[in-house]
Design an enzyme around this catalytic site. Structure first.
Site, PDB file in Angstrom:
ATOM      1  CB  SER A 143     -45.122   6.107  19.708  1.00  0.00           C
ATOM      2  OG  SER A 143     -45.838   6.858  20.628  1.00  0.00           O
ATOM      3  CE1 TYR A 158     -43.830   2.841  24.088  1.00  0.00           C
ATOM      4  CE2 TYR A 158     -44.678   5.373  23.715  1.00  0.00           C
ATOM      5  CZ  TYR A 158     -44.856   3.743  23.496  1.00  0.00           C
ATOM      6  OH  TYR A 158     -45.511   3.406  22.561  1.00  0.00           O
TER       7      TYR A 158
HETATM    8  N1  LIG Z   1     -51.676   1.859  21.656  1.00  0.00           N
HETATM    9  C1  LIG Z   1     -51.141   2.797  21.395  1.00  0.00           C
HETATM   10  O1  LIG Z   1     -51.732   3.912  21.458  1.00  0.00           O
HETATM   11  C2  LIG Z   1     -49.770   3.098  20.812  1.00  0.00           C
HETATM   12  C3  LIG Z   1     -49.309   4.213  20.191  1.00  0.00           C
HETATM   13  C4  LIG Z   1     -48.012   4.357  19.585  1.00  0.00           C
HETATM   14  C5  LIG Z   1     -47.243   3.446  19.487  1.00  0.00           C
HETATM   15  N2  LIG Z   1     -47.600   2.115  19.826  1.00  0.00           N
HETATM   16  C6  LIG Z   1     -46.678   0.955  19.821  1.00  0.00           C
HETATM   17  O2  LIG Z   1     -47.475  -0.125  18.918  1.00  0.00           O
HETATM   18  C7  LIG Z   1     -46.750  -1.087  19.190  1.00  0.00           C
HETATM   19  C8  LIG Z   1     -47.904  -2.060  19.612  1.00  0.00           C
HETATM   20  O3  LIG Z   1     -48.676  -1.817  20.702  1.00  0.00           O
HETATM   21  P1  LIG Z   1     -50.087  -2.250  21.036  1.00  0.00           P
HETATM   22  O4  LIG Z   1     -50.601  -0.767  21.545  1.00  0.00           O
HETATM   23  O5  LIG Z   1     -50.695  -3.016  20.136  1.00  0.00           O
HETATM   24  O6  LIG Z   1     -49.872  -2.945  22.451  1.00  0.00           O
HETATM   25  P2  LIG Z   1     -50.046  -4.795  22.922  1.00  0.00           P
HETATM   26  O7  LIG Z   1     -49.546  -4.726  24.199  1.00  0.00           O
HETATM   27  O8  LIG Z   1     -51.177  -5.353  22.650  1.00  0.00           O
HETATM   28  O9  LIG Z   1     -48.785  -5.003  21.744  1.00  0.00           O
HETATM   29  C9  LIG Z   1     -47.388  -5.184  22.379  1.00  0.00           C
HETATM   30  C10 LIG Z   1     -46.953  -6.459  21.793  1.00  0.00           C
HETATM   31  O10 LIG Z   1     -45.568  -6.684  22.134  1.00  0.00           O
HETATM   32  C11 LIG Z   1     -45.133  -8.022  22.747  1.00  0.00           C
HETATM   33  N3  LIG Z   1     -43.822  -8.205  23.398  1.00  0.00           N
HETATM   34  C12 LIG Z   1     -43.703  -7.183  24.332  1.00  0.00           C
HETATM   35  N4  LIG Z   1     -42.222  -7.591  24.710  1.00  0.00           N
HETATM   36  C13 LIG Z   1     -41.904  -8.328  23.890  1.00  0.00           C
HETATM   37  C14 LIG Z   1     -40.610  -9.215  23.707  1.00  0.00           C
HETATM   38  N5  LIG Z   1     -39.526  -9.016  24.296  1.00  0.00           N
HETATM   39  N6  LIG Z   1     -40.593 -10.260  22.563  1.00  0.00           N
HETATM   40  C15 LIG Z   1     -41.702 -10.217  21.693  1.00  0.00           C
HETATM   41  N7  LIG Z   1     -42.803  -9.597  21.857  1.00  0.00           N
HETATM   42  C16 LIG Z   1     -42.847  -8.692  22.808  1.00  0.00           C
HETATM   43  C17 LIG Z   1     -46.179  -8.001  23.689  1.00  0.00           C
HETATM   44  O11 LIG Z   1     -46.398  -9.355  24.098  1.00  0.00           O
HETATM   45  C18 LIG Z   1     -47.535  -7.643  22.878  1.00  0.00           C
HETATM   46  O12 LIG Z   1     -47.959  -8.570  22.050  1.00  0.00           O
HETATM   47  C19 LIG Z   1     -46.044  -1.032  20.455  1.00  0.00           C
HETATM   48  O13 LIG Z   1     -44.539  -0.927  19.881  1.00  0.00           O
HETATM   49  C20 LIG Z   1     -46.445   0.297  20.879  1.00  0.00           C
HETATM   50  O14 LIG Z   1     -45.343   0.871  21.607  1.00  0.00           O
HETATM   51  C21 LIG Z   1     -48.907   1.865  20.447  1.00  0.00           C
END
Ligand SMILES: NC(=O)c1ccc[n+]([C@@H]2O[C@H](COP(=O)([O-])OP(=O)(O)OC[C@H]3O[C@@H](n4cnc5c(N)ncnc54)[C@H](O)[C@@H]3O)[C@@H](O)[C@H]2O)c1
Length: 251
Positions: A143, A158
């Site tokens: 991230s 985080y």
């Molecule tokens: N959305 C943003 O702005 C952003 C920015 C930077 C990084 N990210 C990263 O991108 C990735 C996806 O995030 P997103 O924004 O799609 O959010 P999201 O919440 O839709 O997706 C995260 C997924 O991880 C799953 N998860 C959580 N704990 C888990 C576990 N123990 N075992 C299996 N699955 C698990 C959740 O159920 C969910 O499906 C994450 O790693 C997040 O940190 C997101």
């Protein structure tokens, strides 16, 4: 099609999530895909949607990435149903805002466990097979928070977790490169998903006003870069972290 390896995407069970978008994009590129996550119902639902749309084998598999036993069982099921896995995308993650001094142990452990232990568990289970077969692509999701010392929507835990993922990516890439296995990361900025829960739109607007491209990114934009790193043309890219942040953080 026979040469396009099966792919595993963790955390691919949320409707507007990056994981689901990655699974869709990989299937579009011809990869049979396994959608892993804690919600088996949506994992199966999104897998069926992918099979229908692209005529590609797709399976939904229950997996808590923080639990090595669950990871081992899920990986075994994927091997059985899709054959050897050549692509692993460690996408599962959770966030939690707040000041460093207010973070309690439970929150610290939860945030770090999903991103760090989850990525470690998945790679330890899948890297040996990839190295034996002399082919593999791993993409980990870090991230902008790791680069910029946190941000509005993620606390110090985080940022620490995602920094670990970036370091881990570089370390594992060195060990695997000679066996044809690349290990890269992508660092999204502010992407329009539901990870943050309910957030004041005024706060989002304030952050967006500091993004040179002038908007949030989409899950599909992240997925496109991940899919490129999973393809044959990315063979000479390893240990890299690719920014997808609309200019929010420049280095
Ligand atoms: N959305 C943003 O702005 C952003 C920015 C930077 C990084 N990210 C990263 O991108 C990735 C996806 O995030 P997103 O924004 O799609 O959010 P999201 O919440 O839709 O997706 C995260 C997924 O991880 C799953 N998860 C959580 N704990 C888990 C576990 N123990 N075992 C299996 N699955 C698990 C959740 O159920 C969910 O499906 C994450 O790693 C997040 O940190 C997101």
């Amino acid at each position: 099609m026979a040469n396009i390896p099966a792919a595993v995407v963790t955390g691919a069970t949320t409707a507007r999530g990056i994981g689901r978008a990655i699974a869709l994009r990989l299937a579009e590129n011809g990869h049979p895909v396994a959608l892993l996550g804690r919600n088996l119902v949506t994992a199966r639902e999104y897998a069926a949607e992918i099979s229908d749309k692209y005529g590609i084998p797709a399976v939904g598999v229950s997996c808590d990435v923080t639990d090595p036993k669950s990871v081992d069982e899920a990986a075994g099921e994927v091997d059985e149903r899709l054959g050897p896995v050549g692509v692993l995308v460690n996408n599962a993650g959770i966030t939690d805002p707040g000041r460093f001094v207010d973070i309690d142990v439970a929150s610290w452990n939860a945030v770090v466990d999903v991103s760090v232990a989850g990525t470690v568990n998945m790679m330890q289970r899948m890297v040996p097979d990839m190295m034996r077969r002399k082919a593999g692509r791993i993409v980990n999701i870090t991230s902008v928070s790791a680069q910029n010392g946190g941000g509005v929507f993620g606390g110090a835990h985080y940022a620490a977790a995602k920094s670990s993922v970036a370091g881990l990516t570089r370390a594992v890439s060195r060990e695997c490169a000679h066996a044809g296995v690349t290990v890269n990361a992508v660092a999204p900025g502010l992407i329009d998903t539901d990870i943050r829960g309910e957030v004041d739109p005024a706060l989002i607007a304030e952050v967006v006003s500091g993004i040179p491209v002038g908007r949030m990114g989409t899950a599909e934009e992240v997925a496109a870069t991940v899919a490129f790193l999973c393809g044959i043309e990315a063979a000479y890219i390893t240990g890299a972290t690719i920014d997808i942040n609309g200019g929010l953080y420049l280095r």
